[in-house]
Each structure stands twice: as structure tokens, then as C-alpha cells.
Design a protein around this motif. Structure first.
Motif, PDB file in Angstrom:
ATOM      1  N   ILE A  90       0.809  -1.224   0.000  1.00  0.00           N
ATOM      2  CA  ILE A  90       0.000   0.000   0.000  1.00  0.00           C
ATOM      3  C   ILE A  90       0.845   1.280   0.000  1.00  0.00           C
ATOM      4  CG2 ILE A  90      -1.595   1.378   1.395  1.00  0.00           C
ATOM      5  CD1 ILE A  90      -3.096  -1.185   2.047  1.00  0.00           C
ATOM      6  N   PRO A  91       1.872   1.409   0.849  1.00  0.00           N
ATOM      7  CA  PRO A  91       2.634   2.665   0.847  1.00  0.00           C
ATOM      8  C   PRO A  91       3.251   3.005  -0.515  1.00  0.00           C
ATOM      9  CG  PRO A  91       3.123   1.414   2.819  1.00  0.00           C
ATOM     10  CD  PRO A  91       2.326   0.503   1.932  1.00  0.00           C
ATOM     11  N   ASP A  92       3.651   1.998  -1.261  1.00  0.00           N
ATOM     12  CA  ASP A  92       4.267   2.245  -2.565  1.00  0.00           C
ATOM     13  C   ASP A  92       3.246   2.518  -3.661  1.00  0.00           C
ATOM     14  OD1 ASP A  92       6.934   1.975  -1.760  1.00  0.00           O
ATOM     15  OD2 ASP A  92       6.820  -0.205  -1.873  1.00  0.00           O
ATOM     16  N   GLU A  93       2.017   2.061  -3.471  1.00  0.00           N
ATOM     17  CA  GLU A  93       1.043   2.115  -4.561  1.00  0.00           C
ATOM     18  C   GLU A  93      -0.098   3.103  -4.339  1.00  0.00           C
ATOM     19  OE1 GLU A  93      -0.136  -1.949  -5.132  1.00  0.00           O
ATOM     20  OE2 GLU A  93       1.843  -2.554  -5.838  1.00  0.00           O
ATOM     21  N   ILE A  94      -0.211   3.642  -3.142  1.00  0.00           N
ATOM     22  CA  ILE A  94      -1.382   4.450  -2.811  1.00  0.00           C
ATOM     23  C   ILE A  94      -1.442   5.754  -3.617  1.00  0.00           C
ATOM     24  CG2 ILE A  94      -0.310   5.693  -0.867  1.00  0.00           C
ATOM     25  CD1 ILE A  94      -3.021   5.300   0.623  1.00  0.00           C
ATOM     26  N   THR A  95      -0.304   6.260  -4.053  1.00  0.00           N
ATOM     27  CA  THR A  95      -0.304   7.538  -4.782  1.00  0.00           C
ATOM     28  C   THR A  95      -0.598   7.368  -6.274  1.00  0.00           C
ATOM     29  OG1 THR A  95       2.097   7.374  -5.019  1.00  0.00           O
ATOM     30  CG2 THR A  95       1.257   8.682  -3.173  1.00  0.00           C
ATOM     31  N   ASP A  96      -0.599   6.133  -6.752  1.00  0.00           N
ATOM     32  CA  ASP A  96      -0.935   5.852  -8.154  1.00  0.00           C
ATOM     33  C   ASP A  96      -2.356   5.297  -8.178  1.00  0.00           C
ATOM     34  OD1 ASP A  96      -1.328   4.632 -10.675  1.00  0.00           O
ATOM     35  OD2 ASP A  96       0.814   4.242 -10.904  1.00  0.00           O
ATOM     36  N   LEU A  99      -6.209   1.095  -7.173  1.00  0.00           N
ATOM     37  CA  LEU A  99      -7.537   0.511  -7.349  1.00  0.00           C
ATOM     38  C   LEU A  99      -7.433  -0.986  -7.649  1.00  0.00           C
ATOM     39  CD1 LEU A  99      -9.358   3.322  -9.373  1.00  0.00           C
ATOM     40  CD2 LEU A  99      -9.841   2.596  -7.027  1.00  0.00           C
ATOM     41  N   GLU A 100      -6.410  -1.380  -8.413  1.00  0.00           N
ATOM     42  CA  GLU A 100      -6.194  -2.805  -8.685  1.00  0.00           C
ATOM     43  C   GLU A 100      -5.758  -3.532  -7.409  1.00  0.00           C
ATOM     44  OE1 GLU A 100      -6.856  -4.578 -11.461  1.00  0.00           O
ATOM     45  OE2 GLU A 100      -7.786  -2.715 -12.135  1.00  0.00           O
ATOM     46  N   THR A 101      -4.950  -2.859  -6.622  1.00  0.00           N
ATOM     47  CA  THR A 101      -4.494  -3.445  -5.354  1.00  0.00           C
ATOM     48  C   THR A 101      -5.670  -3.659  -4.412  1.00  0.00           C
ATOM     49  OG1 THR A 101      -2.342  -2.365  -5.573  1.00  0.00           O
ATOM     50  CG2 THR A 101      -2.956  -3.115  -3.367  1.00  0.00           C
ATOM     51  N   ILE A 102      -6.593  -2.698  -4.386  1.00  0.00           N
ATOM     52  CA  ILE A 102      -7.786  -2.828  -3.540  1.00  0.00           C
ATOM     53  C   ILE A 102      -8.591  -4.064  -3.936  1.00  0.00           C
ATOM     54  CG2 ILE A 102     -10.017  -1.760  -3.000  1.00  0.00           C
ATOM     55  CD1 ILE A 102      -8.574   0.967  -3.206  1.00  0.00           C
ATOM     56  N   SER A 114     -10.189  -9.725  -2.650  1.00  0.00           N
ATOM     57  CA  SER A 114     -10.144 -11.147  -2.988  1.00  0.00           C
ATOM     58  C   SER A 114      -9.376 -11.935  -1.927  1.00  0.00           C
ATOM     59  CB  SER A 114      -9.483 -11.330  -4.360  1.00  0.00           C
ATOM     60  OG  SER A 114      -9.329 -12.694  -4.669  1.00  0.00           O
ATOM     61  N   ALA A 115      -8.258 -11.370  -1.460  1.00  0.00           N
ATOM     62  CA  ALA A 115      -7.433 -12.049  -0.454  1.00  0.00           C
ATOM     63  C   ALA A 115      -8.176 -12.186   0.870  1.00  0.00           C
ATOM     64  CB  ALA A 115      -6.126 -11.288  -0.253  1.00  0.00           C
ATOM     65  N   ILE A 116      -8.971 -11.179   1.223  1.00  0.00           N
ATOM     66  CA  ILE A 116      -9.771 -11.239   2.450  1.00  0.00           C
ATOM     67  C   ILE A 116     -10.786 -12.377   2.364  1.00  0.00           C
ATOM     68  CG2 ILE A 116     -11.605 -10.033   3.716  1.00  0.00           C
ATOM     69  CD1 ILE A 116     -10.015  -7.441   3.264  1.00  0.00           C
ATOM     70  N   LYS A 117     -11.461 -12.477   1.227  1.00  0.00           N
ATOM     71  CA  LYS A 117     -12.443 -13.550   1.040  1.00  0.00           C
ATOM     72  C   LYS A 117     -11.776 -14.920   1.144  1.00  0.00           C
ATOM     73  CE  LYS A 117     -15.995 -15.331  -2.094  1.00  0.00           C
ATOM     74  NZ  LYS A 117     -15.526 -16.738  -1.922  1.00  0.00           N
ATOM     75  N   LYS A 118     -10.626 -15.071   0.496  1.00  0.00           N
ATOM     76  CA  LYS A 118      -9.917 -16.357   0.528  1.00  0.00           C
ATOM     77  C   LYS A 118      -9.453 -16.701   1.933  1.00  0.00           C
ATOM     78  CE  LYS A 118      -8.355 -16.114  -4.280  1.00  0.00           C
ATOM     79  NZ  LYS A 118      -7.203 -15.894  -5.191  1.00  0.00           N
ATOM     80  N   LEU A 119      -9.030 -15.683   2.691  1.00  0.00           N
ATOM     81  CA  LEU A 119      -8.617 -15.930   4.072  1.00  0.00           C
ATOM     82  C   LEU A 119      -9.797 -16.403   4.912  1.00  0.00           C
ATOM     83  CD1 LEU A 119      -6.563 -15.781   6.375  1.00  0.00           C
ATOM     84  CD2 LEU A 119      -7.159 -13.377   6.653  1.00  0.00           C
TER      85      LEU A 119
END
Length: 209
Positions: A113-119, A124-127, A132-137
Motif C-alpha cells: 500500500i505505501p508504494d502504490e497508494i499515490t498511483d 484501485l487494482e491493489t484494492i 479477494s485475499a480477504i475472502k480467501k482468508l
């Protein structure tokens, strides 16, 4: 930083920052590293947040301006499997190994997140990846719960409810970020998710191993 914001930061300084440093020290003096690890772990259990106060005090003394929330998120992504051994589930059943994988995957994505939040486009792709990762967990937690006896299952269900609560809070924080642009609030919310993920793993270890 409010009192509520401090919880994940103070809880994660030991596993994310200090223990990896001590693991590196093992190469030079195994005994000293193990003694320090045991002492700091015991001290943290007796006085939660002590290791955070130690690190923060050193940084203040050295006059080093650091956003601890952002730094811990970044460091989470650099941890090796060996440095996360305290959280790793040892049971061989596929459900437990899947929970290991899914929890690691979520924390790895959050650490970006710190590296990608400004782009905006990348973020949005990271979100989407985080959702998806939350659901899988959560699916992996449900599988593990079938192996967990009575009181342990209740404890795990409570942890799952807490995780879901902070997942929703993370989602709300993201909405606020796109309105207000407060990145630190996103960092704090992400750390809460990491903290809650670790709490799930600790509960499974204590109740099922």
C-alpha cells in the motif's frame, strides 16, 4: 496518533521489526540473540507496547522523523518465512497450510500500500486484490474451524467476527481516503487487518495444535 490507532503499531513492532533484527544477530551470536528475544518477548507480554516505546524513544533521541505506520507496513512485506515462524501453523492438514498461505498473501498485498497508494490506477487494482485475499482468508478460516474443538471453535469464530469488522472498517477508510486524501488512516487500517490476521493465527495455534 490517537490511542485507538496505537494498538496495531505497538503490537507489530516486536514481530515485524525487532524479531527479524534478532534473527540476523543469530548469525553472529546465537546465545545473545535468543536471550534478547526471550527478554523482549517476556517484557512485551508484561507491558504491552514496551518495544514500541523503546523504538520510538530511540528515534526521538536521534531526531529521526519516521511514520511508524507506513514503515511497519513496508517491513511486513520484507519478512522471510523464517522470520514469521512464530505465526506459522505446523499441522500438516491442507486446511492449515492453506490458512498459512492465505494469511501470508493478504499481508504481502497490504504491505504494498505505501508504494502504490499515490498511483490511483494501480491502487484501485491493489484494492481488488485485497478484497479477494480477504475472502480467501475467511474461506480458509472456515475450513480450519472444522478441525477445531468446541471452545476453540467459539474463540476462532470471535476472531473471525473481529476480522470482518476491521475489514469493513478498512473499506470505509478507503472511501474516506478518496474523499480526503489521508494516507496515514489507510496505513493504520491496513495494520489493523494484519494484526487481526495474526490474532486468527495465534488462536488456531493455541486451540488446534
Amino acid at each position: 496518533m490517537t490511542m485507538g490507532d496505537e494498538l496495531p503499531v505497538t503490537s507489530l513492532v516486536l514481530p515485524v521489526l525487532i524479531r527479524p533484527v534478532l534473527s540476523q544477530l543469530e548469525k553472529y551470536d546465537l546465545g545473545a540473540s535468543q536471550t534478547l528475544r526471550a527478554a523482549l518477548t517476556k517484557a512485551e507480554a508484561a507491558v504491552p507496547g514496551l518495544n514500541y516505546d523503546l523504538v520510538a524513544g530511540i528515534m526521538r533521541r536521534a531526531d529521526i522523523p519516521v511514520n511508524m505506520n507506513e514503515s511497519l507496513l513496508r517491513l511486513q512485506g520484507t519478512l522471510t518465512e523464517a522470520e514469521c515462524a512464530d505465526l506459522r501453523l505446523n499441522r500438516s492438514e491442507e486446511a492449515f497450510q492453506e490458512l498459512n498461505k492465505k494469511s501470508s498473501a493478504l499481508k504481502k498485498i497490504l504491505s504494498r500500500i505505501p508504494d502504490e497508494i499515490t498511483d490511483r490506477k494501480t491502487f484501485l487494482e491493489t484494492i481488488k486484490e485485497i478484497a479477494s485475499a480477504i475472502k480467501k482468508l475467511l474461506d480458509a478460516v472456515n475450513e480450519v474451524s472444522t478441525y477445531t474443538p468446541g471452545t476453540g471453535k467459539q474463540a476462532l469464530e470471535q476472531r473471525k467476527r473481529e476480522f470482518v469488522k476491521y475489514s469493513k472498517r478498512f473499506s470505509n477508510t478507503l472511501k474516506e481516503y478518496f474523499k480526503e486524501g489521508q494516507a496515514n488512516a489507510v496505513f493504520v487500517s491496513a495494520l489493523y487487518l494484519i494484526y487481526q490476521t495474526n490474532q486468527i493465527l495465534f488462536t488456531v495455534k493455541n486451540k488446534s495444535e
